[in-house]
Design an enzyme around this catalytic site. Structure first.
Site, PDB file in Angstrom:
ATOM      1  N   HIS A 112      -7.248   0.219   6.409  1.00  0.00           N
ATOM      2  CA  HIS A 112      -6.889  -1.189   6.541  1.00  0.00           C
ATOM      3  C   HIS A 112      -6.959  -1.570   8.310  1.00  0.00           C
ATOM      4  O   HIS A 112      -7.187  -2.718   8.548  1.00  0.00           O
ATOM      5  CB  HIS A 112      -5.327  -1.499   6.053  1.00  0.00           C
ATOM      6  CG  HIS A 112      -5.435  -1.429   4.645  1.00  0.00           C
ATOM      7  ND1 HIS A 112      -6.029  -2.322   3.899  1.00  0.00           N
ATOM      8  CD2 HIS A 112      -4.847  -0.558   3.741  1.00  0.00           C
ATOM      9  CE1 HIS A 112      -5.958  -2.225   2.573  1.00  0.00           C
ATOM     10  NE2 HIS A 112      -4.963  -1.308   2.344  1.00  0.00           N
ATOM     11  N   SER A 142       0.698  -1.158  -0.070  1.00  0.00           N
ATOM     12  CA  SER A 142       0.078  -0.131   0.129  1.00  0.00           C
ATOM     13  C   SER A 142       0.814   1.282  -0.089  1.00  0.00           C
ATOM     14  O   SER A 142       1.878   1.325   0.716  1.00  0.00           O
ATOM     15  CB  SER A 142      -0.980  -0.084   1.261  1.00  0.00           C
ATOM     16  OG  SER A 142      -1.889  -1.116   1.432  1.00  0.00           O
TER      17      SER A 142
END
Length: 514
Positions: A442, A339
């Protein structure tokens, strides 16, 4: 090139790909039933504002089904034809003039407060006397529930059941969000909150279809993947085919009201190990044989509807994909992301700039003594008396990221930026949650911060956002719900020993995640 490839290529070239163009195109998309009519409107002069306002009022006030559909069509076409300024003007009218009736609510509340709560002793063995006293409470409570519904709820509900209306409502909310970004208007915030709650209900996972997107899907769907990929742009047809081919998966949520267009989609790479750089994911050739893969790596998740911001479809999408991949491929036991860290460099440069303004007495020196010495030794262009903070600011704001061309500077900056990035992800918070938006996403889904990867994305965007650093978030099937609950209730951030080590020491520690 086959016909499908040619169609995707032509559509993608004709379709604007910039974020602004995407939003504008989305907002000018017609209701499905009225594609040609709305396209004709777009090339004519703007419709009279008064007519559009009157059609909106008709939708809210009329009850005849046979003419309601016509009114909905007229309102949607008229709304799309309005300029940005007139759309905002119409939404302000909707928020203020079609709100709930507060005088009625206040009167009902006075009646309610004036009721005397019955004594439990004033009943017979069947409770008949109690029921008689409570009937007044039930009546006023029912009336209050009705009075607390704003009139614009009728507009939202009727549009939701109209063909193409759900996508239209997403476009309307995109306009509402643009107003909020420009000015703080309480009535508009209330309108947004109400519509958002409605969209969350209508877009619950039970109403969504999880669709695996493949090269066999229609070109019209695939060109939307090309257009809306927001993390790592798809460069050409070969790139698109690679992302949908062997060792790769792409899944999207599709709503029956918006067929052929995923609301959100996620791209997955099947690999032997958790990737350290985006290059090995995007250009991994040949890909790992699927029977040898042990890791499902999520490397991109993109929304196609700006008006669905805050409607957390990604949370449900990731979890469903994890369980689906695990079911279909028992050999996969690692689930992780690669990410970006979009807010890191902005946070760091803000810290460095504030220290330059405040001076050494009042500012926090975010560099350790040994880091500062190493940085001053490595940067020969520093002027006498310059601090390590000043040098770091100069390097990170240099034209074309010149520091990345010096092996010596890269070596010195690596432990510094990794330590500060770990601090940013784990310790820097806003309202008790992670300051970084991707980290917050997340973590609230139940992930753990697993590993920081140096020079994982050397693109202009990657260097500007995070100095090239990317992060692996780890999803553990055994702990996903516990981690999510802990983060939700206390803001506790789960992070690996490697990440905590970066915070405590400037020396880099290799992490045995794989």
């Amino acid at each position: 090139m086959n016909k499908k490839g040619l169609a995707i290529l032509l559509r993608s070239k004709m379709r604007p790909l910039s974020p602004v163009s995407k939003v504008n195109q989305l907002q000018h998309a017609p209701l499905e039933r009225n594609v040609s009519a709305t396209q004709n409107v777009s090339i004519k002069t703007e419709r009279d504002f008064g007519q559009v306002r009157e059609s909106m009022h008709s939708v809210i006030s009329m009850n005849k089904k046979e003419i309601l559909d016509t009114a909905l069509n007229e309102f949607s076409e008229g709304y799309y034809s309005l300029s940005k300024e007139n759309r905002h003007k119409l939404l302000l009218i909707l928020a203020r003039e079609y709100d709930l009736n507060r005088s009625k609510v206040r009167d009902l509340m006075k009646q309610y407060v004036g009721l005397e709560i019955p004594n439990g002793d004033e009943t017979d063995e069947h409770g008949r006397e109690m029921d008689g006293h409570l009937s007044a409470f039930y009546r006023i409570e029912r009336n209050l529930r009705h009075a607390l519904k704003p009139m614009y709820e009728v507009l939202f509900e009727r549009l939701n059941t109209h063909p193409g209306g759900l996508k239209f409502l997403a476009s309307v909310r995109a306009d509402i969000l643009s107003i909020i970004a420009d000015e703080n208007v309480a009535s508009i915030r209330a309108l947004d909150s109400y519509l958002k709650e409605k969209l969350i209900t209508w877009l619950s996972p039970a109403n969504l279809e999880l669709h695996q997107i493949t090269w066999d899907d229609p070109a019209s769907l695939l060109e939307k993947i090309v257009a809306y990929e927001a993390v790592h742009p798809i460069s050409n047809l070969i790139d698109l085919k690679r992302r949908l081919g062997l060792g790769r998966r792409c899944f999207g949520y599709i709503h029956p009201s918006i067929p052929g267009e995923p609301l959100i989609f996620i791209e997955v790479a099947l690999m032997k190990n958790i990737a350290c750089t985006i290059q090995e994911v995007l250009w991994h050739d040949p890909p790992t044989p699927e029977c040898e893969a042990t890791t499902a790596l999520f490397y991109s998740i993109s929304s196609t509807q700006p008006g669905l911001a805050g409607v957390n479809l990604g949370k449900f999408l990731i979890k469903r994909v994890i369980y689906l991949v695990k079911k279909d491929m028992p050999n996969i036991h690692n689930f992780a992301t690669l990410s970006p860290i979009p807010g890191f460099m902005q946070w760091l440069l803000s810290k460095l700039a504030s220290s330059e303004r405040s001076g050494p007495i009042f500012c926090e020196n975010i560099l350790k003594p040994e880091e500062e010495r190493a940085l001053l030794d490595a940067y020969k262009d520093s002027a006498t008396g310059e601090s390590g903070m000043e040098v770091l600011l100069q390097l990170l704001t240099s034209t074309n990221h010149e520091w990345t061309r010096s092996d010596r500077l890269i070596t010195v900056l690596e432990p510094i930026l990794l330590r500060l990035c770990a601090r940013y992800l784990v310790l820097e918070k806003k309202r008790g949650k992670a300051l970084d938006s991707v980290a917050n996403f997340h973590l609230q889904n139940g992930a753990m911060i697993g590993r920081l990867n140096w020079m994982a994305d050397r693109s202009e965007k990657g260097l500007s956002q995070s100095g090239g650093i990317m992060v692996n978030y780890i999803y553990s099937l055994e702990h996903i719900e516990d981690y999510a609950q802990a983060y939700f209730s206390t803001g506790h951030i789960q992070a690996s020993p490697d990440v905590h080590h970066h915070i405590q020491s400037p020396e880099r520690n290799e992490d045995p995640i794989n």
